[in-house]
Design an enzyme around this catalytic site. Structure first.
Site, PDB file in Angstrom:
ATOM      1  CD  GLU A 261      -2.715  -1.447  -0.018  1.00 33.18           C
ATOM      2  OE1 GLU A 261      -2.934  -0.488  -0.787  1.00 33.18           O
ATOM      3  OE2 GLU A 261      -3.095  -2.621  -0.255  1.00 33.18           O
ATOM      4  CG  HIS A 264      -1.224   0.949  -4.443  1.00 32.98           C
ATOM      5  ND1 HIS A 264      -1.373   0.897  -5.805  1.00 32.98           N
ATOM      6  CD2 HIS A 264      -1.572  -0.285  -3.981  1.00 32.98           C
ATOM      7  CE1 HIS A 264      -1.800  -0.331  -6.157  1.00 32.98           C
ATOM      8  NE2 HIS A 264      -1.916  -1.068  -5.068  1.00 32.98           N
ATOM      9  CD  GLU A 290      -1.831  -4.175  -7.626  1.00 39.22           C
ATOM     10  OE1 GLU A 290      -2.513  -3.167  -7.352  1.00 39.22           O
ATOM     11  OE2 GLU A 290      -1.610  -5.088  -6.819  1.00 39.22           O
TER      12      GLU A 290
END
Ligand code: CO
Length: 497
Positions: A261, A264, A290
């Protein structure tokens, strides 16, 4: 609305509404008390309605058309107009009846799916899923496509990607990756039981925050919270948040969800603030998004160099649990290849077989060559065929993922594409930064982040995914980079001949 400035203002208003919805969504997953949910859905749908109205506004559309023929705009401005016009024309294709029908079906389907999963009874979900598949088929016709109706759905998440390109990617997986996984499965098993001891929650939390800081995640422009399923979200480049999940009996859960995460969120933090509310202020596609999370999670976060640097501090936090475990043991166990039931727990190789199965099923559903009521048996047969696994229950089988209950078809392939972009980008980073592995071993990831910022993040949607890939690596997306990476890495880990 007359000029480019008016366009910018209007476009930012639409974004303001979307970002406000994202704040409410974040709150829903992290902080909101149980009884908040009734009015929360009402608040969200009111905002959605207003933003849809703004995005199909006639004056706005006319302005976009006018500006698309305006030669006085510079390259970036023209790119913004080009993409906004595309989006406008797409939004116009949806009637308000369709939107209302869609949100109704999804909210019912989501409830039914939860119930079905809880009770291990696919038939509870079956009708809702049928309705959603029919809705998506209608949508494909509404949007139009060149070759295959599924193209229209892929386009939603990965603009420009076609079904036939995805077919090629998965045939490469069948031809090269599956035999390689078989080869690995003949070797001795890796010992990883030490991951599954008691690891105190607060200590895990502290270690995770430290990993994020070392990656260069800016806590003045983000924060981490706990949620049932880890995710990242953003409200601007200056507020890009992450969540994690901590399992006190499984250390790996927190570590790799933080890094994933975090990857991201670094992408979102790297978007230029001056482009807020415009296409150049948005990330390219789910596949490229991604690629950023997986580059950090796998190419960096599951590398030998990374654990050479971070293992001692982990061991100092959990000296008893890890007393018999070396950095190398830890690294090997982080890369244990083992076919398993649940996609989200899969290793970086067998993961793509889970996606392959979902792609084959989605494509057949949209073509109409299989029917929803046969899904459990089709699912189970494919798990046997590709992963050699018997599925014990539909809850752990066809009902495991949330995606279809949200009406998301065409989403899954972006996970696999993301890993392949990641391998190709990382290969280029290793070429461009000659000492990168040594730097990571020393805990210095600044040059890597700068490289990502410069080559990928700052551009927003200036290029489409394939253009960006060619610009950064010189060639189109090519499976070979992923295969070369895994061959080199796992040949060593498993001492393959
Ligand atoms: Co992700």
């Amino acid at each position: 609305m007359k000029n480019y400035k008016d366009y910018v203002n209007h476009s930012r208003k639409i974004t303001d509404l979307h970002m406000s919805m994202a704040v409410l969504g974040w709150d829903q997953e992290t902080k909101m008390p149980k009884n908040g949910s009734k009015f929360r859905s009402q608040q969200l749908s009111t905002l959605a309605e207003i933003s849809h109205k703004l995005s199909i506004d006639n004056d706005y559309g006319n302005l976009l058309l006018k500006l698309s023929n305006d030669n006085s705009l510079d390259k970036d401005q023209s790119r913004n107009i080009e993409l906004s016009l595309k989006k406008f024309e797409k939004s116009k294709k949806y009637s308000s009846d369709f939107i209302i029908e869609e949100s109704k079906l999804i909210s019912i389907a989501f409830q039914k799916w939860r119930l079905a999963k809880e009770n291990n009874d696919f038939t509870i979900f079956e009708n809702s899923l049928e309705n959603l598949v029919e809705l998506r088929k209608k949508e494909c016709e509404l949007l139009g496509y060149k070759e295959h109706p599924y193209d229209a759905l892929l386009n939603e998440y990965e603009p420009g990607l076609t079904t036939s390109e995805v077919e090629i990617i998965f045939s490469n997986i069948r031809d090269y990756l599956i035999p390689f996984i078989k080869k690995i499965s003949c070797e001795a098993k890796i010992e990883d039981s030490f991951y599954f001891q008691y690891f105190n929650k607060d200590k895990q939390w502290g270690f995770g925050i430290n990993l994020l800081e070392k990656m260069g995640y800016d806590f003045d422009s983000g924060r981490q919270d706990i949620s049932a399923h880890p995710f990242s979200t953003h409200f601007s480049p200056e507020d890009a948040r992450v969540t994690t999940r901590i399992d006190e009996n499984n250390l790996s859960e927190m570590i790799w969800s933080c890094i994933h995460e975090g990857g991201h969120a670094l992408y979102e933090q790297g978007i230029l603030s001056k482009n807020y509310g415009l296409p150049l202020g948005e990330t390219i596609s789910l596949g490229i998004h991604e690629s950023q999370s997986r580059l950090w999670e796998n190419n960096v976060g599951r590398s030998h160099a990374y654990w050479k640097n971070n293992y001692n501090s982990l061991k100092s936090i959990f000296p008893e649990q890890l007393s018999e475990v070396s950095a190398n043991n830890f690294y090997q166990a982080a890369n244990n290849v083992k076919p398993s039931l649940i996609r989200t727990n899969a290793d970086e190789l067998t993961y793509h077989l889970h996606v392959l199965i979902r792609f084959e099923i989605e494509k057949s559903l949209i073509e109409g060559s299989i029917s929803v009521k046969n899904l459990p048996s089709i699912w189970n047969a494919k798990y046997k065929e590709y992963l050699g696994i018997d599925v014990p229950s539909d809850s752990k089988g066809v009902l495991q993922d949330i995606h279809w209950s949200h009406g998301s078809f065409g989403y899954f392939p972006t996970y696999t594409i993301g890993s392949f972009y990641a391998a190709q980008f990382y290969n280029q980073a290793l070429n461009d930064i000659p000492n990168l592995e040594n730097e990571i071993e020393e805990g210095n990831m600044k040059n890597l982040l700068d490289w990502l910022r410069k080559n990928i993040h700052q551009h927003g949607k200036r290029y489409d995914a394939q253009e960006l890939c060619i610009k950064v690596t010189g060639v189109k997306l090519d499976f070979k980079y992923f295969m070369d990476y895994v061959k080199e890495k796992y040949t060593k880990i498993y001492s393959l001949k």
